[in-house]
Scaffold this motif. Sequence first.
Motif, mmCIF file in Angstrom:
data_model
loop_
_atom_site.group_PDB
_atom_site.id
_atom_site.type_symbol
_atom_site.label_atom_id
_atom_site.label_comp_id
_atom_site.label_asym_id
_atom_site.label_seq_id
_atom_site.Cartn_x
_atom_site.Cartn_y
_atom_site.Cartn_z
ATOM 1 N N ARG A 64 0.824 -1.214 0.000
ATOM 2 C CA ARG A 64 0.000 0.000 0.000
ATOM 3 C C ARG A 64 0.852 1.255 0.000
ATOM 4 N NH1 ARG A 64 -4.252 -0.002 4.653
ATOM 5 N NH2 ARG A 64 -4.576 2.032 3.717
ATOM 6 N N GLU A 65 1.991 1.166 0.679
ATOM 7 C CA GLU A 65 2.848 2.333 0.804
ATOM 8 C C GLU A 65 4.233 2.031 0.240
ATOM 9 O OE1 GLU A 65 0.858 4.098 4.927
ATOM 10 O OE2 GLU A 65 2.961 3.510 4.854
ATOM 11 N N ARG A 66 4.916 3.078 -0.106
ATOM 12 C CA ARG A 66 6.281 2.924 -0.583
ATOM 13 C C ARG A 66 7.193 2.597 0.589
ATOM 14 N NH1 ARG A 66 6.045 8.045 -4.878
ATOM 15 N NH2 ARG A 66 4.476 7.047 -6.213
ATOM 16 N N GLU A 67 8.121 1.714 0.326
ATOM 17 C CA GLU A 67 9.046 1.245 1.356
ATOM 18 C C GLU A 67 10.325 2.075 1.326
ATOM 19 O OE1 GLU A 67 10.514 -2.620 0.451
ATOM 20 O OE2 GLU A 67 11.687 -2.817 2.303
ATOM 21 N N TYR A 68 10.683 2.639 2.456
ATOM 22 C CA TYR A 68 11.920 3.395 2.547
ATOM 23 C C TYR A 68 13.119 2.460 2.379
ATOM 24 C CZ TYR A 68 15.882 5.662 4.833
ATOM 25 O OH TYR A 68 17.119 6.157 5.124
ATOM 26 N N LEU A 69 14.129 2.914 1.603
ATOM 27 C CA LEU A 69 15.333 2.120 1.405
ATOM 28 C C LEU A 69 16.561 2.798 2.016
ATOM 29 C CD1 LEU A 69 14.877 0.987 -2.297
ATOM 30 C CD2 LEU A 69 14.397 -0.312 -0.213
ATOM 31 N N ALA A 70 16.825 4.018 1.580
ATOM 32 C CA ALA A 70 18.059 4.669 1.999
ATOM 33 C C ALA A 70 18.018 6.136 1.622
ATOM 34 C CB ALA A 70 19.261 4.013 1.313
ATOM 35 N N ASP A 71 18.798 6.951 2.332
ATOM 36 C CA ASP A 71 18.949 8.334 1.912
ATOM 37 C C ASP A 71 20.247 8.932 2.448
ATOM 38 O OD1 ASP A 71 16.310 9.535 4.153
ATOM 39 O OD2 ASP A 71 18.366 8.969 4.593
ATOM 40 N N VAL A 72 20.573 10.089 1.888
ATOM 41 C CA VAL A 72 21.704 10.884 2.337
ATOM 42 C C VAL A 72 21.119 12.151 2.955
ATOM 43 C CG1 VAL A 72 23.816 12.072 1.694
ATOM 44 C CG2 VAL A 72 23.161 9.985 0.494
ATOM 45 N N ARG A 73 21.423 12.385 4.217
ATOM 46 C CA ARG A 73 20.815 13.492 4.955
ATOM 47 C C ARG A 73 21.869 14.557 5.206
ATOM 48 N NH1 ARG A 73 17.139 9.936 9.234
ATOM 49 N NH2 ARG A 73 16.231 8.597 7.616
ATOM 50 N N SER A 74 21.567 15.777 4.845
ATOM 51 C CA SER A 74 22.529 16.854 5.012
ATOM 52 C C SER A 74 22.929 16.951 6.472
ATOM 53 C CB SER A 74 21.941 18.179 4.526
ATOM 54 O OG SER A 74 20.693 18.441 5.145
ATOM 55 N N GLY A 75 24.231 16.878 6.710
ATOM 56 C CA GLY A 75 24.746 16.976 8.063
ATOM 57 C C GLY A 75 24.591 15.728 8.898
#
Length: 120
Positions: free
Chosen positions: A44-55
């Motif tokens: 139903r929802e998109r699955e979070y995988l990864a990200d680059v977060r400022s700082g």
Amino acid sequence: VQLQASGGGLVQPGGSLKLSCELSGNISTNHALGWYRQIPGKQREREYLADVRSGAGTKYTESVKDRFTVAVDNAKRMVFLQMNSLKVEDTAVYFCHLVNVVDGRWDRYWGQGTQVTVSS
């Protein structure tokens, strides 16, 4: 702000694929760029995988952290997802994603999605 994803395709189990996402428009210095995925008809929802977060560096969900690598090229305004040791269950539509924080307001943006199919 617009995101344009590319790089999906058909790959055999155990293979590799690299997704790219080009960012256009201005973003704040406080943001996160990364990837989600969704299995049409099953999630139903998109699955979070990864990200680059400022700082704050990179973050991964547990299921992919040893196989996927997220990276940002600030000069080219692109975010990438290198996927190794792909499994059949990685088959999904992959979306690049931006959270842009301005004056305490969180704005979310999505790319159009690119299909990844892992099959022999």
